[in-house]
Design a protein around this motif. Sequence first.
Motif, PDB file in Angstrom:
ATOM      1  N   ALA A 150      -7.753  29.404   0.320  1.00 13.51           N
ATOM      2  CA  ALA A 150      -8.640  29.619  -0.558  1.00 13.51           C
ATOM      3  C   ALA A 150      -9.461  28.479  -0.736  1.00 13.51           C
ATOM      4  CB  ALA A 150      -7.663  29.476  -1.963  1.00 13.51           C
ATOM      5  N   TYR A 151      -9.144  27.223  -0.681  1.00 10.21           N
ATOM      6  CA  TYR A 151     -10.063  26.319  -0.595  1.00 10.21           C
ATOM      7  C   TYR A 151     -10.927  26.179   0.250  1.00 10.21           C
ATOM      8  CZ  TYR A 151     -11.408  21.157  -1.333  1.00 10.21           C
ATOM      9  OH  TYR A 151     -12.028  20.053  -1.412  1.00 10.21           O
TER      10      TYR A 151
ATOM     11  N   GLU B 198     -16.009  13.956  -9.009  1.00  4.81           N
ATOM     12  CA  GLU B 198     -15.132  14.531  -7.596  1.00  4.81           C
ATOM     13  C   GLU B 198     -15.646  15.540  -6.717  1.00  4.81           C
ATOM     14  OE1 GLU B 198     -11.445  14.572  -5.907  1.00  4.81           O
ATOM     15  OE2 GLU B 198     -12.174  13.450  -7.660  1.00  4.81           O
ATOM     16  N   PHE B 199     -16.662  16.164  -7.341  1.00  4.66           N
ATOM     17  CA  PHE B 199     -17.544  17.142  -6.468  1.00  4.66           C
ATOM     18  C   PHE B 199     -18.175  16.426  -5.564  1.00  4.66           C
ATOM     19  CE2 PHE B 199     -16.405  20.853  -9.111  1.00  4.66           C
ATOM     20  CZ  PHE B 199     -16.857  22.028  -8.440  1.00  4.66           C
TER      21      PHE B 199
ATOM     22  N   ARG C 197     -10.889  25.760 -13.196  1.00  5.44           N
ATOM     23  CA  ARG C 197     -11.531  26.501 -12.036  1.00  5.44           C
ATOM     24  C   ARG C 197     -12.161  25.676 -10.985  1.00  5.44           C
ATOM     25  NH1 ARG C 197     -11.427  31.871 -13.863  1.00  5.44           N
ATOM     26  NH2 ARG C 197     -10.062  31.891 -15.747  1.00  5.44           N
ATOM     27  N   GLU C 198     -12.146  24.307 -10.854  1.00  4.34           N
ATOM     28  CA  GLU C 198     -12.653  23.546  -9.988  1.00  4.34           C
ATOM     29  C   GLU C 198     -11.755  23.793  -8.707  1.00  4.34           C
ATOM     30  OE1 GLU C 198     -13.430  21.778 -13.733  1.00  4.34           O
ATOM     31  OE2 GLU C 198     -11.609  22.238 -12.753  1.00  4.34           O
ATOM     32  N   VAL C 199     -12.534  23.944  -7.494  1.00  4.36           N
ATOM     33  CA  VAL C 199     -11.907  24.502  -6.131  1.00  4.36           C
ATOM     34  C   VAL C 199     -10.698  23.637  -6.133  1.00  4.36           C
ATOM     35  CG1 VAL C 199     -13.376  23.087  -4.952  1.00  4.36           C
ATOM     36  CG2 VAL C 199     -12.040  25.058  -3.965  1.00  4.36           C
ATOM     37  N   TYR C 200     -10.663  22.448  -6.334  1.00  2.00           N
ATOM     38  CA  TYR C 200      -9.449  21.402  -6.061  1.00  2.00           C
ATOM     39  C   TYR C 200      -8.349  21.637  -6.862  1.00  2.00           C
ATOM     40  CZ  TYR C 200     -12.442  18.505  -9.197  1.00  2.00           C
ATOM     41  OH  TYR C 200     -13.202  18.340 -10.241  1.00  2.00           O
ATOM     42  N   ASN C 201      -8.661  22.141  -8.091  1.00  2.00           N
ATOM     43  CA  ASN C 201      -7.436  22.501  -9.096  1.00  2.00           C
ATOM     44  C   ASN C 201      -7.113  24.106  -8.738  1.00  2.00           C
ATOM     45  OD1 ASN C 201      -7.308  20.267 -10.928  1.00  2.00           O
ATOM     46  ND2 ASN C 201      -9.199  20.856 -11.708  1.00  2.00           N
ATOM     47  N   ILE C 202      -7.722  24.777  -7.940  1.00  2.00           N
ATOM     48  CA  ILE C 202      -7.382  25.987  -7.388  1.00  2.00           C
ATOM     49  C   ILE C 202      -6.309  26.175  -6.452  1.00  2.00           C
ATOM     50  CG2 ILE C 202      -8.080  28.251  -6.592  1.00  2.00           C
ATOM     51  CD1 ILE C 202     -10.600  28.039  -8.210  1.00  2.00           C
TER      52      ILE C 202
END
Length: 942
Positions: free
Chosen positions: A713-714, A420-421, A701-706
């Motif tokens: 924020a993203y 995903e990254f 804590r993955e950015v796409y989960n935040i």
Amino acid sequence: MKNWVLILGFLWTVFSCGGQQAAFKQEKNQITFDIQSASVNKLRLSLITEDIVKVEATKNADFDAQESLIEINHGADFSDYSVKEAADGWEVKTKTLIVKVSTSGEVAYFNADGTAIISEKARNFEPMQVDGVSAYELRQQFNSPKQEALYGLGQHQADEMNYKGKNEELFQYNTKVSIPFVMSTQKYGVLWDNYSLTRFGDPRPYAEIDQFKLFDKEGKEGGLTATYGDLKKKDHVYAVRSESTIDYENLETVEKFPAGVNFDQAIITWEGELEADQSGEFKFLCYYAGYTKLWIDGELQFHKWRTAWNPSVAKFSVDMEKGKRRHIKLEWLPDGGISYIGLKALSPVDQQEQQDLSFYSEMGQDIRYYFMKGDNMDEVISHYRTVTGKAQVMPKWSMGFWQSRERYKTQEELLEALREFRKRQIPIDNIVLDWSYWPQDAWGSHDFDLDRFPDISAMTDEIHKNHARVMISVWPKFYETTENFKAFDQNGWMYRRAIDDQVKDWIAHGYVGSFYDAYAEGARKLFWKQIQDKLYTKGFDAWWMDASEPDILSNASMQYRKDLMNPTALGPSTQYFNAFALMNAKGIYEGQREVNNDDRVFILTRSGFAGLQNYGAVTWSGDIGTRWEDMKAQISAGINFAMSGLPYWTMDVGGFCVEKRYEVAKEGSEDLKEWRELNARWFQFGTFVPLFRVHGQYPFREVYNIAPESHPAYKTILNYNKLRYRLMPYIYSLAGWTYTKDYTIMRGLAMDFTEDTNVYNIGDQYMFGPSIMVAPVHEYKTRAREVYFPQAAGWYDAYTGKKYGAGQAENIDAPYEKMPLFVKAGSILPVGPEIQYTDEKPEAPITLLVYAGEDASFDLYEDEGTNYDYEKGKHTNISIQWSEKNKQLTIGKRAGAYDTMVQERQFNIVLVDGNKSVNLLNPKWQVNKEVMYKGDEIIVKL
């Protein structure tokens, strides 16, 4: 008496002083004094260099023969010094240092011109015995300068920066890393060579509050009113009683709580009055888990939270007047399950004594410390590493972004995160496999649960093909049923107390296990061999050494913690309590280098000790909380850790232990808004620490989960991630300097602006390398913060290029998407292109941002990135110089070479002088000059 030189190995000199015989022996770099005074029998000075002195003092017939665990360089070949008799003792001189020893054994230190630095004040040996081993409680006090600030001591969580006049207890614990070293703004350092529980400052332990006269809410003497209430039933009270102590700090003392209290829904208060029997400043320490507030005379001292199973500490001071009562109220919400609370205090000491530099240790044979001086604070750090070992250049990939969570439960979960990254084009170099990948009943087996991790070699292969590396968690812990346990145990290399006591952990119904003895050389070799056979062969790149305090049983009392690791191969655990992580890392580092001396070792360890930098290790700040106050505390914690001589540090960006409100936060809720802002601000800060790493419990804590891509924020997390990668030429040079210059990456302001006393107590700003000043935002909804600009030629806003003056504080805008960030005037900042991983575009142009205002220089370091060829001199340095007077940039002749070196590279030069907008987050800059560099000097006029 004339000067004596070394003749035939050694020479004794005897003289009479006051009717008492005294003597010294000079042999190579050592001078031994036969003192026979009340405070010492023998004193030995070992001159390691002209600026470093090792001091040993003993009350025994001879010195302790046990070799130091931290000393790498004994300085045995150093001989450029002299010894002579002085009026009241002896004088030892090098080119830069004068050391005076009195006839009674006190040591004083002076610069070569005779100006005083510090001097010993008192030395104490108190006989003690543990496990049949006779030793001493030890203390050494120094008269230290009033005007100095002191830094170091490792990493602690009470949000303290300058330790002058403060106290700190040095032991290892989850979130607490103790290193017995302090460095002064007077440009000296003291490294205390002892491995037992140690106290800096006041040697007394904090005492219970029954040291005061206590009065309950009704004014009755004897104790505070303790009320055990029910949050859900307001009219229900479990118990009300008088308590003269608040001591529920460990698994033993929590048994004193009243029976029947439901801590999942309790609210507990202690209220009443304190009366002191003396006037002065009392220093309080509150050990807390759950939600905790404390008031003195109605004034809130603190309001904090920490998860129930992992307490922290809060410190505050109260000026008390003898005979005068002060109202106190402590309110505590345990936040579920077994939880911990305690309140203790230290009564006042003489203010001069409180300001002294002092180390006390619980057990040792001799007093042993190293004094070191430098022309600046960087030189002091360099001397520290001369004694304890060089820091390696960490692999280049380790300076990129690390994604982790507690935990990826399957092979596919981990791989999908990395995919995903890459799909979203979020830069990443490292992904982490945390604990519990093994079968449930096989902790320490180093085996994988094949239902969840069916083909671990295929997993690591895919990670590597996706241009990333993988770190795996390896604990020094073994269930008694595993073959690895049995291999240690048959050699006497397991700590047996937890087995004998049948101590169970928290997994399922609980399993019995213990830790191996890292103090045994054979055990260290076996630990690595087991890792090598089961894990290294599977393609793992880095080792996560969790619980390396060692944390055999969390929240055990201090005595039981010692019992659980007793005895060590070297002696009683009381004597060797603090150095387990050092020995553990040493075994892995030496083991891997013996098997493969090409690939750089990378170890992440939750604890550490002096000298850890010598073993390819980084320390992180443990299982901190997801609170703004925890984020703020990491700033001073990281700075002081770095100023303890260890250049590589990191933290769980976002915090590890999560408040329950964040676990259940719904879209649109205030809690979710705060969660996202907390992670965004913490990520901004985390971009500018030596290792850049996200980790924590759920929420993921993955950015796409935040947050979604459209959310600020993203956006800010992605932008700062990209900035980290564009700064890689700068950052990797700093990593190179840790080896070539003994450099410190994360720098307290006092390191670069030592003469500006305004910076001494600033704990929420720091330098990241020589050029970038970082000012994290650490309060919710804050959109501006005060920034102090140290004395320099000026400071440039990193987002606008606007220039600020120096020697003043200003209120600086801090919108959600930006953290205040400044570049010092007189800086050269090398910046690379946007990349997805650290070695993606090795031949890409480098932009040199020249921040004008005064002369500047930068040494651009490069090497192969993953091997140890740099130790053989295979690396390059390009010295870049800016002349403010001539408006001229000189790119020097390349020094050195390595096999895969880029032969030609374009440099783009951008002059920043306050007249143009330069935004580090958006690198669309107007380039002043482009030059093609082929290794020879280039001079560019701007």
